[in-house]
Motif scaffolding. Structure first.
Motif, PDB file in Angstrom:
ATOM      1  N   LEU A 151      29.946  45.715  34.557  1.00  0.00           N
ATOM      2  CA  LEU A 151      30.315  44.319  34.420  1.00  0.00           C
ATOM      3  C   LEU A 151      29.189  43.486  35.002  1.00  0.00           C
ATOM      4  N   VAL A 152      28.671  42.547  34.212  1.00  0.00           N
ATOM      5  CA  VAL A 152      27.549  41.709  34.636  1.00  0.00           C
ATOM      6  C   VAL A 152      28.023  40.259  34.643  1.00  0.00           C
ATOM      7  N   ALA A 153      27.908  39.622  35.791  1.00  0.00           N
ATOM      8  CA  ALA A 153      28.294  38.214  35.969  1.00  0.00           C
ATOM      9  C   ALA A 153      27.022  37.431  36.287  1.00  0.00           C
ATOM     10  N   PRO A 154      26.236  37.077  35.275  1.00  0.00           N
ATOM     11  CA  PRO A 154      24.895  36.553  35.500  1.00  0.00           C
ATOM     12  C   PRO A 154      24.809  35.192  36.171  1.00  0.00           C
ATOM     13  N   HIS A 155      25.883  34.421  36.146  1.00  0.00           N
ATOM     14  CA  HIS A 155      25.802  33.070  36.711  1.00  0.00           C
ATOM     15  C   HIS A 155      26.297  32.988  38.158  1.00  0.00           C
ATOM     16  N   ASP A 156      26.779  34.102  38.709  1.00  0.00           N
ATOM     17  CA  ASP A 156      27.147  34.116  40.127  1.00  0.00           C
ATOM     18  C   ASP A 156      25.867  34.075  40.952  1.00  0.00           C
ATOM     19  N   LYS A 157      25.879  33.335  42.047  1.00  0.00           N
ATOM     20  CA  LYS A 157      24.688  33.243  42.900  1.00  0.00           C
ATOM     21  C   LYS A 157      24.387  34.561  43.590  1.00  0.00           C
ATOM     22  N   ARG A 158      25.425  35.335  43.892  1.00  0.00           N
ATOM     23  CA  ARG A 158      25.270  36.672  44.475  1.00  0.00           C
ATOM     24  C   ARG A 158      25.864  37.674  43.488  1.00  0.00           C
ATOM     25  N   PRO A 159      25.332  38.871  43.394  1.00  0.00           N
ATOM     26  CA  PRO A 159      25.837  39.844  42.418  1.00  0.00           C
ATOM     27  C   PRO A 159      27.039  40.645  42.914  1.00  0.00           C
ATOM     28  N   ALA A 160      27.826  40.086  43.811  1.00  0.00           N
ATOM     29  CA  ALA A 160      28.960  40.820  44.381  1.00  0.00           C
ATOM     30  C   ALA A 160      30.007  41.182  43.331  1.00  0.00           C
ATOM     31  N   ARG A 161      30.063  40.431  42.215  1.00  0.00           N
ATOM     32  CA  ARG A 161      31.043  40.743  41.178  1.00  0.00           C
ATOM     33  C   ARG A 161      30.422  41.498  40.002  1.00  0.00           C
ATOM     34  N   TRP A 162      29.216  42.001  40.171  1.00  0.00           N
ATOM     35  CA  TRP A 162      28.650  42.924  39.200  1.00  0.00           C
ATOM     36  C   TRP A 162      29.257  44.284  39.524  1.00  0.00           C
ATOM     37  N   VAL A 163      30.001  44.853  38.624  1.00  0.00           N
ATOM     38  CA  VAL A 163      30.712  46.096  38.903  1.00  0.00           C
ATOM     39  C   VAL A 163      30.064  47.241  38.130  1.00  0.00           C
ATOM     40  N   ARG A 164      29.487  48.163  38.878  1.00  0.00           N
ATOM     41  CA  ARG A 164      28.917  49.346  38.236  1.00  0.00           C
ATOM     42  C   ARG A 164      30.014  50.382  38.073  1.00  0.00           C
ATOM     43  N   MET A 165      29.849  51.300  37.141  1.00  0.00           N
ATOM     44  CA  MET A 165      30.834  52.358  36.855  1.00  0.00           C
ATOM     45  C   MET A 165      32.221  51.756  36.580  1.00  0.00           C
ATOM     46  N   LEU A 166      32.248  50.682  35.790  1.00  0.00           N
ATOM     47  CA  LEU A 166      33.485  49.978  35.469  1.00  0.00           C
ATOM     48  C   LEU A 166      34.458  50.924  34.764  1.00  0.00           C
ATOM     49  N   LYS A 167      35.708  50.997  35.277  1.00  0.00           N
ATOM     50  CA  LYS A 167      36.684  51.883  34.648  1.00  0.00           C
ATOM     51  C   LYS A 167      37.915  51.153  34.124  1.00  0.00           C
ATOM     52  N   SER A 168      38.248  49.983  34.725  1.00  0.00           N
ATOM     53  CA  SER A 168      39.450  49.305  34.245  1.00  0.00           C
ATOM     54  C   SER A 168      39.384  47.801  34.480  1.00  0.00           C
ATOM     55  N   ILE A 169      40.129  47.116  33.629  1.00  0.00           N
ATOM     56  CA  ILE A 169      40.335  45.667  33.694  1.00  0.00           C
ATOM     57  C   ILE A 169      41.848  45.473  33.699  1.00  0.00           C
ATOM     58  N   THR A 170      42.364  44.799  34.728  1.00  0.00           N
ATOM     59  CA  THR A 170      43.806  44.583  34.807  1.00  0.00           C
ATOM     60  C   THR A 170      44.072  43.082  34.892  1.00  0.00           C
ATOM     61  N   VAL A 171      44.905  42.596  33.979  1.00  0.00           N
ATOM     62  CA  VAL A 171      45.270  41.183  33.943  1.00  0.00           C
ATOM     63  C   VAL A 171      46.573  41.009  34.706  1.00  0.00           C
ATOM     64  N   SER A 172      46.580  40.030  35.586  1.00  0.00           N
ATOM     65  CA  SER A 172      47.768  39.715  36.382  1.00  0.00           C
ATOM     66  C   SER A 172      48.164  38.272  36.086  1.00  0.00           C
ATOM     67  N   ALA A 173      49.376  38.086  35.575  1.00  0.00           N
ATOM     68  CA  ALA A 173      49.843  36.745  35.216  1.00  0.00           C
ATOM     69  C   ALA A 173      51.064  36.397  36.054  1.00  0.00           C
ATOM     70  N   PRO A 174      51.346  35.109  36.216  1.00  0.00           N
ATOM     71  CA  PRO A 174      52.501  34.701  37.017  1.00  0.00           C
ATOM     72  C   PRO A 174      53.803  35.188  36.376  1.00  0.00           C
ATOM     73  N   LYS A 175      54.750  35.501  37.208  1.00  0.00           N
ATOM     74  CA  LYS A 175      56.074  35.923  36.729  1.00  0.00           C
ATOM     75  C   LYS A 175      56.811  34.705  36.195  1.00  0.00           C
ATOM     76  N   GLU A 176      57.612  34.924  35.185  1.00  0.00           N
ATOM     77  CA  GLU A 176      58.460  33.852  34.642  1.00  0.00           C
ATOM     78  C   GLU A 176      59.529  33.518  35.674  1.00  0.00           C
ATOM     79  N   SER A 177      59.744  32.250  35.920  1.00  0.00           N
ATOM     80  CA  SER A 177      60.793  31.870  36.881  1.00  0.00           C
ATOM     81  C   SER A 177      62.150  31.849  36.183  1.00  0.00           C
ATOM     82  N   ASN A 178      63.210  32.114  36.963  1.00  0.00           N
ATOM     83  CA  ASN A 178      64.566  32.179  36.395  1.00  0.00           C
ATOM     84  C   ASN A 178      65.147  30.831  36.146  1.00  0.00           C
TER      85      ASN A 178
END
Length: 178
Positions: A151-178
């Motif tokens: 994963l390459v995040a070229p516009h971040d000032k630091r490469p802390a979110r460049w992820v080598r050996m990427l294995k998964s992407i997980t989306v987390s969304a808000p729960k529907e309220s009752n």
């Protein structure tokens, strides 16, 4: 010379070569990049398990970046994370509003390293982030130390979110309220 004798000589020659150059044994023993998989799941309508071949058959993007770790120019090629999320059925564009503005994405590496992105950061209707799931660097497959997916995040000032050996992407969304 018969076929069995030629085979025996070839096997002996390869073994002799590997005993002199053991670094080649590591490359032979490692999993083929073609066998690697990237999983996209969580709050998606269509979970995906993608191979290197799958990525090759999707719309490709090339990014020319300066790798801050090595202080050198590199050319990465792959598929925008936004495209992969679209294929997984994640809300984008005009659908991305209200509670969905709190949705986020976690990218995880084989070694357990994880980073997070707000879902809105990955939408070209909101920003121009160009987060890339790369499978090649400088025209060659990414080596096993950094790949086969990165994963390459070229516009971040630091490469802390460049992820080598990427294995998964997980989306987390808000729960529907009752």
């Amino acid at each position: 010379m018969d076929r069995n004798r030629r085979t025996a000589i070839l096997v002996f020659s390869v073994c002799a070569f590997l005993s002199v150059f053991p670094c080649f044994q590591i490359a032979i023993a490692q999993t083929s990049p073609a066998a690697a998989q990237l999983k996209i799941g969580g709050a998606v309508s269509t979970p995906l398990t993608l191979t290197a071949t799958d990525l090759k058959n999707m719309p490709r993007t090339t990014l020319h970046v300066t790798n801050p770790h090595e202080n050198k120019s590199e050319t990465y090629e792959g598929v925008l994370l936004e495209e992969l999320l679209r294929r997984a059925g994640v809300a984008q564009g005009d659908q991305l509003r209200g509670k969905l503005m709190t949705a986020y994405v976690i990218a995880e590496a084989e070694d357990g390293y994880k980073v997070v992105f707000a879902l809105a950061e990955l939408d070209s209707g909101m920003t121009n982030s160009e987060i890339l799931v790369a499978d090649t660097v400088d025209g060659a497959p990414i080596d096993t130390k950094r790949g086969p997916f990165r994963l390459v995040a070229p516009h971040d000032k630091r490469p802390a979110r460049w992820v080598r050996m990427l294995k998964s992407i997980t989306v987390s969304a808000p729960k529907e309220s009752n």
